[in-house]
Design a protein around this motif. Structure first.
Motif, short mmCIF file in Angstrom:
data_model
loop_
_atom_site.label_atom_id
_atom_site.label_comp_id
_atom_site.label_asym_id
_atom_site.label_seq_id
_atom_site.Cartn_x
_atom_site.Cartn_y
_atom_site.Cartn_z
N ASN A 18 26.79 0.89 2.93
CA ASN A 18 27.41 0.50 4.00
C ASN A 18 26.80 -0.72 4.91
N THR A 19 25.90 -1.25 5.17
CA THR A 19 25.50 -2.17 5.64
C THR A 19 25.38 -3.14 4.80
N ASP A 20 24.32 -4.42 5.88
CA ASP A 20 24.12 -5.71 5.10
C ASP A 20 22.57 -5.93 5.26
N SER A 21 21.85 -4.94 6.12
CA SER A 21 20.83 -4.50 6.36
C SER A 21 19.77 -4.53 4.74
N LYS A 22 18.84 -4.86 4.76
CA LYS A 22 17.48 -4.58 3.77
C LYS A 22 17.24 -3.81 3.72
N THR A 23 15.91 -3.68 2.72
CA THR A 23 15.29 -2.91 2.94
C THR A 23 14.67 -2.48 1.53
N GLY A 24 13.06 -2.17 0.89
CA GLY A 24 12.11 -2.72 0.13
C GLY A 24 10.81 -1.92 0.48
N VAL A 25 9.76 -2.90 0.13
CA VAL A 25 8.69 -1.83 0.93
C VAL A 25 8.16 -1.84 1.72
N TRP A 26 7.75 -1.48 2.94
CA TRP A 26 7.61 -1.15 4.25
C TRP A 26 6.05 -1.43 4.33
N MET A 59 11.81 -4.85 9.17
CA MET A 59 12.00 -3.99 9.37
C MET A 59 10.09 -3.84 9.60
N SER A 60 9.62 -3.83 8.55
CA SER A 60 8.45 -3.32 8.60
C SER A 60 7.42 -5.12 8.63
N GLU A 61 8.48 -6.14 9.15
CA GLU A 61 7.37 -7.30 9.54
C GLU A 61 7.93 -8.32 11.48
N LEU A 62 8.39 -6.69 11.70
CA LEU A 62 8.74 -7.30 13.23
C LEU A 62 7.11 -6.83 14.28
N THR A 63 7.29 -7.57 15.26
CA THR A 63 5.96 -7.25 15.67
C THR A 63 5.17 -6.04 16.04
N GLU A 64 6.30 -5.58 16.48
CA GLU A 64 6.07 -3.43 17.07
C GLU A 64 5.50 -3.01 15.58
N HIS A 65 5.95 -3.20 14.96
CA HIS A 65 5.28 -2.77 13.27
C HIS A 65 4.11 -3.87 12.68
N ILE A 66 3.84 -4.86 13.53
CA ILE A 66 2.77 -4.80 12.23
C ILE A 66 1.34 -4.43 12.80
N THR A 67 0.68 -4.25 11.50
CA THR A 67 -0.91 -3.21 11.47
C THR A 67 -1.35 -4.58 11.41
N GLY A 68 -3.12 -4.32 11.51
CA GLY A 68 -4.30 -4.63 11.15
C GLY A 68 -4.59 -5.18 10.07
N ALA A 69 -4.46 -4.19 8.92
CA ALA A 69 -3.86 -4.54 7.77
C ALA A 69 -2.84 -5.75 6.97
N ASN A 70 -1.31 -5.51 8.21
CA ASN A 70 -0.82 -6.95 7.59
C ASN A 70 -1.27 -8.23 7.97
N ARG A 71 -2.04 -8.34 9.21
CA ARG A 71 -2.68 -9.76 9.92
C ARG A 71 -3.70 -9.82 8.48
N ARG A 72 -4.23 -9.06 7.91
CA ARG A 72 -5.21 -9.27 6.59
C ARG A 72 -4.96 -9.83 6.19
N ALA A 99 -6.25 6.54 -10.29
CA ALA A 99 -5.78 7.56 -9.50
C ALA A 99 -3.84 6.48 -9.24
N VAL A 100 -2.59 6.79 -8.35
CA VAL A 100 -2.05 5.96 -8.40
C VAL A 100 -1.33 5.97 -6.83
N PHE A 101 -1.33 5.18 -6.27
CA PHE A 101 -0.77 5.42 -5.23
C PHE A 101 0.81 5.05 -4.90
N TYR A 102 1.59 4.98 -4.22
CA TYR A 102 3.44 4.65 -3.79
C TYR A 102 3.08 4.68 -2.60
N PRO A 103 3.39 3.54 -2.23
CA PRO A 103 3.95 3.41 -0.32
C PRO A 103 5.35 3.56 -0.70
N GLY A 104 5.64 3.75 0.21
CA GLY A 104 7.69 3.51 0.79
C GLY A 104 7.96 2.71 1.64
N GLY A 105 8.99 2.62 2.08
CA GLY A 105 10.11 1.99 2.56
C GLY A 105 10.98 2.42 2.06
#
Length: 229
Positions: A18-26, A59-72, A99-105
């Protein structure tokens, strides 16, 4: 300390309802844990249901959500290459990894929740005594585990993106179900932070779950502790 091999499983799904917004990995839920593992000296392999480059939630690439790890990550050609060439889930064998790790989004509530390869993979890890961590909407992958093994989620203590948080991010009308409600219907005991969007993790045996983006790094640290124990 011996080198460990960590598998990270990312969503391949980008469409919301019900939207044109996209999602994916956060993005931060991938980059924060990724660098926790890299800095611990571990080898990380990236996978997704379809293989190739997973979609990233804009949304996860917007400035307010950018982490140090994102910049790295933005400056890391090795990591970016791995991210663009994830291995399809059906080509993986759990015995190669520690081990296995599942990120969200939001993506996992569509694809990983129904993915039989993913459900079987998680069971293979847990049955072999290897830890499994899932963050935010990543715990949707546990629905597929429940489909493989009825009653498995009963009384499991889990943290996941809460109904309150879903409402606050304004996406509760764009998802097929509320993750907290669905997990509770399947018998899980979902624990949440007192305040939405604060970090909260749960460790139930070999199962590590985190509630939201801020929980991704702490969930990775908890997984590392289980591996070192």
């Amino acid at each position: 300390m011996a080198d460990k091999n960590i598998l990270m499983v990312l969503t391949s799904h980008s469409e919301m309802e019900n939207t044109d917004s996209k999602t994916g990995v956060w993005l931060g839920e991938f980059t924060d844990p990724y660098y926790e593992f890299i800095d611990a000296g571990y080898t990380v392999t990236l996978s997704s249901p379809k293989g190739g480059r997973p979609p990233v939630d804009p949304m996860s690439e917007l400035t307010e959500h950018i982490t140090g790890a994102n910049r790295r990550f933005g400056d890391d050609t090795i990591a970016k290459h791995a991210f663009s060439h994830t291995i399809p889930l059906n080509q993986l064998a759990a015995e190669v990894y520690d081990a296995v790790f599942y990120p969200g989004g939001h993506g996992p509530i569509w694809d990983l929740a129904k993915d039989n390869n993913s459900g079987l993979l998680i069971l293979e890890f847990l049955d072999s005594g290897k830890p499994v961590a899932l963050v935010c909407h990543g715990p949707a992958a546990l629905i597929s585990v429940e489909n493989q093994r009825q009653g498995w989620l009963q009384n499991k203590r889990i943290a996941a993106f809460s109904n309150t948080e879903e409402t606050l991010v304004g996406r509760s009308g764009n998802v097929p179900y509320l993750l907290q409600t669905k997990l509770e219907e399947l018998g899980a005991e979902v624990k949440t932070a007192l305040v939405p969007f604060l970090s909260h993790i749960e460790v139930d045996g070999l199962l590590v779950t985190g509630q939201n983006p801020l929980s991704a790094g702490p969930a990775a640290k908890a997984l590392i502790q289980l591996l070192q124990a």
